[in-house]
Design a protein around this motif. Structure first.
Motif, short mmCIF file in Angstrom:
data_model
loop_
_atom_site.label_atom_id
_atom_site.label_comp_id
_atom_site.label_asym_id
_atom_site.label_seq_id
_atom_site.Cartn_x
_atom_site.Cartn_y
_atom_site.Cartn_z
N GLY A 103 -38.68 39.19 7.83
CA GLY A 103 -37.29 39.50 7.53
C GLY A 103 -36.32 38.36 7.81
N GLY A 104 -35.30 38.66 8.65
CA GLY A 104 -34.25 37.69 8.93
C GLY A 104 -34.75 36.44 9.61
N SER A 105 -35.71 36.57 10.52
CA SER A 105 -36.23 35.39 11.21
C SER A 105 -36.95 34.48 10.23
N GLY A 155 -31.26 41.99 -3.72
CA GLY A 155 -32.18 42.47 -2.69
C GLY A 155 -32.21 43.98 -2.60
N ASP A 156 -31.04 44.61 -2.78
CA ASP A 156 -30.99 46.08 -2.76
C ASP A 156 -31.80 46.67 -3.92
N VAL A 157 -31.71 46.02 -5.09
CA VAL A 157 -32.50 46.48 -6.24
C VAL A 157 -33.99 46.34 -5.93
N ALA A 158 -34.38 45.19 -5.36
CA ALA A 158 -35.78 44.98 -5.01
C ALA A 158 -36.24 46.00 -3.96
N SER A 159 -35.34 46.35 -3.05
CA SER A 159 -35.66 47.35 -2.03
C SER A 159 -35.95 48.70 -2.66
N SER A 160 -35.21 49.05 -3.72
CA SER A 160 -35.44 50.33 -4.41
C SER A 160 -36.80 50.37 -5.10
N LEU A 161 -37.40 49.18 -5.32
CA LEU A 161 -38.73 49.10 -5.93
C LEU A 161 -39.83 49.02 -4.87
N GLY A 162 -39.44 49.15 -3.61
CA GLY A 162 -40.44 49.18 -2.54
C GLY A 162 -40.64 47.87 -1.82
N TRP A 163 -39.94 46.80 -2.22
CA TRP A 163 -40.07 45.52 -1.54
C TRP A 163 -39.17 45.51 -0.31
N MET A 164 -39.39 44.54 0.58
CA MET A 164 -38.57 44.43 1.78
C MET A 164 -37.97 43.02 1.87
N PRO A 165 -37.07 42.69 0.96
CA PRO A 165 -36.46 41.35 1.00
C PRO A 165 -35.56 41.20 2.21
N PRO A 166 -35.48 40.02 2.80
CA PRO A 166 -34.62 39.83 3.97
C PRO A 166 -33.14 39.86 3.62
N MET A 167 -32.80 39.55 2.37
CA MET A 167 -31.39 39.49 1.96
C MET A 167 -31.03 40.80 1.26
N ARG A 168 -30.49 41.73 2.05
CA ARG A 168 -30.00 43.00 1.53
C ARG A 168 -28.60 43.24 2.07
N SER A 169 -27.92 44.23 1.54
CA SER A 169 -26.52 44.44 1.93
C SER A 169 -26.38 44.70 3.42
N THR A 170 -27.32 45.47 4.00
CA THR A 170 -27.25 45.74 5.44
C THR A 170 -27.49 44.47 6.23
N ALA A 171 -28.46 43.68 5.82
CA ALA A 171 -28.77 42.44 6.53
C ALA A 171 -27.57 41.50 6.54
N ILE A 172 -26.89 41.38 5.40
CA ILE A 172 -25.74 40.49 5.32
C ILE A 172 -24.58 41.04 6.14
N ALA A 173 -24.39 42.36 6.13
CA ALA A 173 -23.33 42.96 6.93
C ALA A 173 -23.57 42.73 8.43
#
Length: 439
Positions: free
Chosen positions: A160-162, A257-275
């Motif tokens: 993830g972020g690290s 990243g949010d779109v990719a998350s909806s497909l089951g991926w776990m990208p480090p750059m998502r709206s929650t991560a950036i917030a």
């Protein structure tokens, strides 16, 4: 051998896996529990796979009694709601059931709960608010507990972020200036493990640690730029010229990243991560240091004073490229199938007709192969079926090449070299297949 038994929940994650292995080296009996463990993480018979989040309080109680658990370390957490990820279910509802199980177990058990730094006033995401709700449930219980709030965790492994910060350090790229100036106090994962070992050694009746909440991080103020700079020193990229990413690109990356998350991926750059990144990572570790006597490692000590190894460099360089590889393969199969089916259908069918295919088979084969190509793209797009899609893509590509060699060898020497270019595409799919693992 210390006979105390520790149950680590979330033993497959960054913190959970390190803690499990570290406590075992210290002589404790550790049961590592996770929803899913990679084959490499199944070290002993005490590494268990169970559907943790679906376990009710009665089942959790039986688990605690069966393994004669003295300490429970809860490392469970998810960053954002999505397929298979529910922040309420993981952070709040499960903790409520766990507290009931601890109360009903008939055993004196201490709960060590891994939370997040910061204050409730700054919580803006479901991730943060549900983490804070779990803290309130624990504080209101009569269970002996320690709530640990680590800063940005530096560990030998990276998820993830690290992993994202390592990738930024490996490229001549910075996050936007405002984000790079965000307070970002780190902590070495070894210090988290040492704290838990210290707590495990304390008697359950020790009033000084019956109900504590500690921030775990180095004392010196630090920004994200400082953390990235230390990784750049390790990677040998500190002297490179750099370009700061515009803020809109960071926001766009979060939406993708949010779109990719909806497909089951776990990208480090998502709206929650950036917030959460923009909120920063700060706290006051003085109470923790005074209570335990642990001197937190500096950032330089945590990252390491020696240069990064070649595997560290490869991982950092390829981490962001992985998303580009997957996206390009999805586009390749979807677009090629769509073109053959819709845009250039007559031309695609004409190739078969020109090479002697029976007229009755031309349309079915053209339509079938086009739909197959698009189906492969859809399979690759979803994380759960990506491996199947990549294998299917490799097999289909080899079949196209073999079929052309037998039935239409002249296609191998056509000016644009479409079949010749299929070889590198196969190699790229093989690379993607080998990079699918997250842990």
């Amino acid at each position: 051998m210390n006979q105390r038994t520790i149950l680590v929940l979330g033993a497959s994650g960054l913190i959970g896996r390190f803690i499990t292995d570290d406590l075992r080296t210290r002589g404790f009996r550790v049961v590592g529990l996770a929803r899913r463990l990679s084959p490499a993480q199944k070290m002993t018979a005490l590494d268990l796979e169970l559907p943790i989040l679906s376990l009710d309080a009665a089942t959790l109680t039986r688990l605690l009694r069966e393994h004669a658990v003295d300490i429970v370390v809860n490392c469970l957490g998810v960053l954002q709601d999505g397929p298979g990820s529910d922040t309420n279910a993981v952070h709040r509802d499960f903790v409520a059931r766990l507290l009931k199980a601890l109360s009903d177990s008939g055993r004196a058990i201490r709960l060590v709960h891994i939370s997040i730094p910061g204050t409730a006033q700054d919580d803006r995401t479901a991730f943060a608010t549900t983490k804070r709700e779990a803290e309130r449930l624990i504080a209101a219980s009569r269970i002996p507990h320690a709530i640990l709030r680590p800063g940005f965790v530096i560990a030998p492994s990276a998820y993830g972020g690290s992993a994202m910060l390592r990738a930024i350090a490996a490229f001549p790229l910075d996050l936007p200036t405002a984000e790079m100036a965000t307070p970002f106090q780190p902590v070495a994962v070894e210090d988290i493990a040492a704290t838990i070992a210290w707590l495990v050694a304390r008697d359950i009746d020790d009033l000084s640690v019956k109900a504590v909440s500690w921030d775990l991080m180095q004392s010196e103020p630090m920004t994200m730029a400082g953390v990235v700079k230390q990784f750049r020193c390790a990677f040998g990229t500190a002297g490179w010229p750099r370009v700061a990413m515009p803020s809109f690109m960071l926001d766009l990356g979060a939406k993708i990243g949010d779109v990719a998350s909806s497909l089951g991926w776990m990208p480090p750059m998502r709206s929650t991560a950036i917030a959460e990144l923009r909120r920063g990572v700060t706290g006051d570790p003085s109470t923790w240091i005074a209570a335990t006597g642990i001197a937190p490692k500096t950032l330089a000590e945590a990252v390491g004073r020696h240069p990064a190894s070649i595997q560290d460099k490869w991982f950092a360089r390829l981490f962001l490229i992985k998303a580009l590889i997957i996206a390009s393969l999805v586009a390749f199969w979807l677009v090629s199938g769509f073109i053959a089916l819709v845009v250039s259908y007559r031309a695609a069918a004409g190739i078969l007709s020109a090479h002697g295919f029976p007229p009755a088979l031309v349309d079915p084969i053209t339509i079938g192969t086009s739909l197959m190509d698009m189906g492969i793209g859809v399979l690759i797009a979803f994380r759960r079926t990506a491996a199947i899609g990549l294998v299917a893509g490799i097999v289909a590509s080899l079949a196209y090449m073999a079929g052309a060699a037998i039935l239409a060898p002249d296609l191998w020497i056509e000016p644009l070299g479409a079949l010749v270019k299929t070889g590198p595409a196969i190699v790229l799919m093989l690379v993607a297949l080998l990079m699918l693992d997250n842990r």
